[in-house]
Motif scaffolding. Structure first.
Motif, PDB file in Angstrom:
ATOM      1  N   VAL A 151      77.427  87.491 106.428  1.00  0.00           N
ATOM      2  CA  VAL A 151      78.079  88.728 106.890  1.00  0.00           C
ATOM      3  C   VAL A 151      77.060  89.472 107.771  1.00  0.00           C
ATOM      4  N   PRO A 152      77.407  89.739 109.029  1.00  0.00           N
ATOM      5  CA  PRO A 152      76.450  90.443 109.900  1.00  0.00           C
ATOM      6  C   PRO A 152      76.212  91.869 109.406  1.00  0.00           C
ATOM      7  N   ASP A 153      74.978  92.353 109.555  1.00  0.00           N
ATOM      8  CA  ASP A 153      74.652  93.729 109.128  1.00  0.00           C
ATOM      9  C   ASP A 153      75.589  94.757 109.749  1.00  0.00           C
ATOM     10  N   SER A 154      76.005  94.494 110.988  1.00  0.00           N
ATOM     11  CA  SER A 154      76.853  95.453 111.699  1.00  0.00           C
ATOM     12  C   SER A 154      78.226  95.583 111.038  1.00  0.00           C
ATOM     13  N   ARG A 155      78.550  94.663 110.120  1.00  0.00           N
ATOM     14  CA  ARG A 155      79.849  94.710 109.439  1.00  0.00           C
ATOM     15  C   ARG A 155      79.701  95.136 107.972  1.00  0.00           C
ATOM     16  N   ILE A 156      78.510  95.605 107.621  1.00  0.00           N
ATOM     17  CA  ILE A 156      78.306  96.071 106.242  1.00  0.00           C
ATOM     18  C   ILE A 156      78.025  97.571 106.282  1.00  0.00           C
ATOM     19  N   LYS A 157      78.857  98.315 105.591  1.00  0.00           N
ATOM     20  CA  LYS A 157      78.650  99.761 105.474  1.00  0.00           C
ATOM     21  C   LYS A 157      78.219  99.996 104.037  1.00  0.00           C
ATOM     22  N   ARG A 158      77.161 100.779 103.848  1.00  0.00           N
ATOM     23  CA  ARG A 158      76.731 100.963 102.452  1.00  0.00           C
ATOM     24  C   ARG A 158      76.465 102.417 102.113  1.00  0.00           C
ATOM     25  N   GLU A 159      76.664 102.730 100.844  1.00  0.00           N
ATOM     26  CA  GLU A 159      76.320 104.061 100.339  1.00  0.00           C
ATOM     27  C   GLU A 159      75.588 103.853  99.013  1.00  0.00           C
ATOM     28  N   SER A 160      74.361 104.400  98.970  1.00  0.00           N
ATOM     29  CA  SER A 160      73.514 104.178  97.796  1.00  0.00           C
ATOM     30  C   SER A 160      73.467 105.433  96.947  1.00  0.00           C
ATOM     31  N   TYR A 161      73.722 105.263  95.638  1.00  0.00           N
ATOM     32  CA  TYR A 161      73.651 106.402  94.711  1.00  0.00           C
ATOM     33  C   TYR A 161      72.323 106.385  93.976  1.00  0.00           C
ATOM     34  N   GLY A 162      71.218 106.197  94.703  1.00  0.00           N
ATOM     35  CA  GLY A 162      69.913 106.087  94.046  1.00  0.00           C
ATOM     36  C   GLY A 162      69.494 107.385  93.396  1.00  0.00           C
TER      37      GLY A 162
END
Ligand SMILES: Cc1cc2nc3c(=O)[nH]c(=O)nc-3n(C[C@H](O)[C@H](O)[C@H](O)COP(=O)(O)OP(=O)(O)OC[C@H]3O[C@@H](n4cnc5c(N)ncnc54)[C@H](O)[C@@H]3O)c2cc1C
Length: 295
Positions: A284-295
């Motif tokens: 999966v290309p990075d440009s197609r991964i959206k992330r939200e981190s609850y660190g």
């Protein structure tokens, strides 16, 4: 994907005085607060969050002052994603109570225990919103037909909002919702997800992974053992170059980084970092991964 989803927004962030219309206990440590907003127009997108300032709660005054004294700085507002979708009548957030773990967490958590365990119907509070880059691009349907939700714990909150929104507004999109928890009882939105999958059998597949159940088979065919692994993602994402992934859950926090630096080590990867590695490994290309981190 980044540039599409953080297109400049002119909407003003504002304070809203809301009333708790209902408190839904989702799991032993997680509650959904359904918020009545009066006549205020709710201008938010699926995946947005609001913030809650702990200073407004008299019940926390002494604790807040004590933590500020220990930390040497003011306690900031905490962010909470909406689990509701913009087309729904009520605004709702879902909060998981943080725990104090001796020798692991440095301080006891301030706000989430109050929101989960001491919030009752009729209580008034001020929330500030709405914002966040974890949203669907407007032209999503012309760029993919498959949204993969990869979540752990309270990371399912914005993804449920995105899922509900897209099922109504983007009829060409199908969804795979892969959700990791420790036990079956920890699964937030278990009924809601099952109901959506029943309503949209051709457009939604839900797969749970459980890390601490001894016999996951008793919960049905959509439940797997262990963490979200590379083979599982490979199985569920037949065309990794064409999908969009929405990845949300615990990630390495700035506190983890600081502690690791002090100890002269590297911070241990958490859910976000491990899932990212697997997603990249399956193509999966990075440009197609959206992330939200609850660190
Ligand atoms: C964009 C976004 C969306 C979010 N959405 C949700 C959601 O939908 N649902 C949800 O449950 N949560 C969500 N969160 C997490 C939420 O904002 C809070 O972080 C969480 O509820 C914990 O807040 P708390 O006040 O209870 O704990 P805190 O008091 O913030 O403590 C949490 C941890 O941080 C450590 N810590 C705090 N301050 C320090 C310090 N100075 N030095 C070292 N360690 C420190 C504590 O020891 C503890 O382990 C979201 C976070 C973000 C960034």
């Amino acid at each position: 994907m980044q540039s599409d989803t953080v297109a400049p927004r002119t909407k003003r962030i504002k304070d809203l005085e809301v009333m708790v219309a209902d408190v839904v206990v989702e799991t032993p440590d997680t509650s959904t607060l359904v918020l009545f907003t009066g006549n205020d127009h709710l201008d938010y997108e699926a995946g947005h969050f609001l913030t809650i300032d702990p200073h407004q709660f008299e019940a926390l005054d002494r604790f807040t002052a004590f933590l500020e004294h220990l930390k040497g700085k003011s306690e900031p507002p905490r962010a909470y994603s909406m689990c509701s979708a913009p087309h729904e009548r009520y605004l709702a957030v879902t909060v998981k109570e943080e725990r104090f773990v001796p020798n692991v967490t440095k301080y006891p958590p301030l706000l989430s225990p109050l929101l989960v365990k001491r919030t009752v119907r009729g209580m008034r509070l001020v929330v500030t919103g709405f914002t966040g880059p974890y949203t669907l691009p407007r032209d999503v349907a012309s760029r993919t037909d498959h949204i993969v939700h990869v979540c752990a714990g309270s990371g399912s909150v914005p993804n449920l909002s995105i899922l509900k929104f897209a099922l109504v507004n983007h009829p060409t999109l199908r969804h795979t919702f892969v959700y990791s928890n420790k036990t079956w009882d920890d699964v937030i939105f278990r009924e809601a997800l099952a109901q959506l999958a029943t309503q949209h059998p051709d457009r939604l597949t839900v797969v749970h992974t459980l890390t601490r159940e001894t016999d996951e088979t008793i919960f049905g065919p959509s439940v797997r053992k262990g963490r979200i692994s590379e083979p599982l993602l490979r199985e569920l994402i037949p065309h990794p170059g064409d999908c969009f992934v929405y990845l949300c859950g615990p990630g390495i926090s700035k506190w983890d980084r600081e502690a690791a630096k002090e100890a002269g080590t590297a911070a241990q990867p958490k859910f976000i970092e491990m899932a990212l590695t697997h997603l990249r490994d399956i193509g999966v290309p990075d440009s197609r991964i959206k992330r939200e981190s609850y660190g």
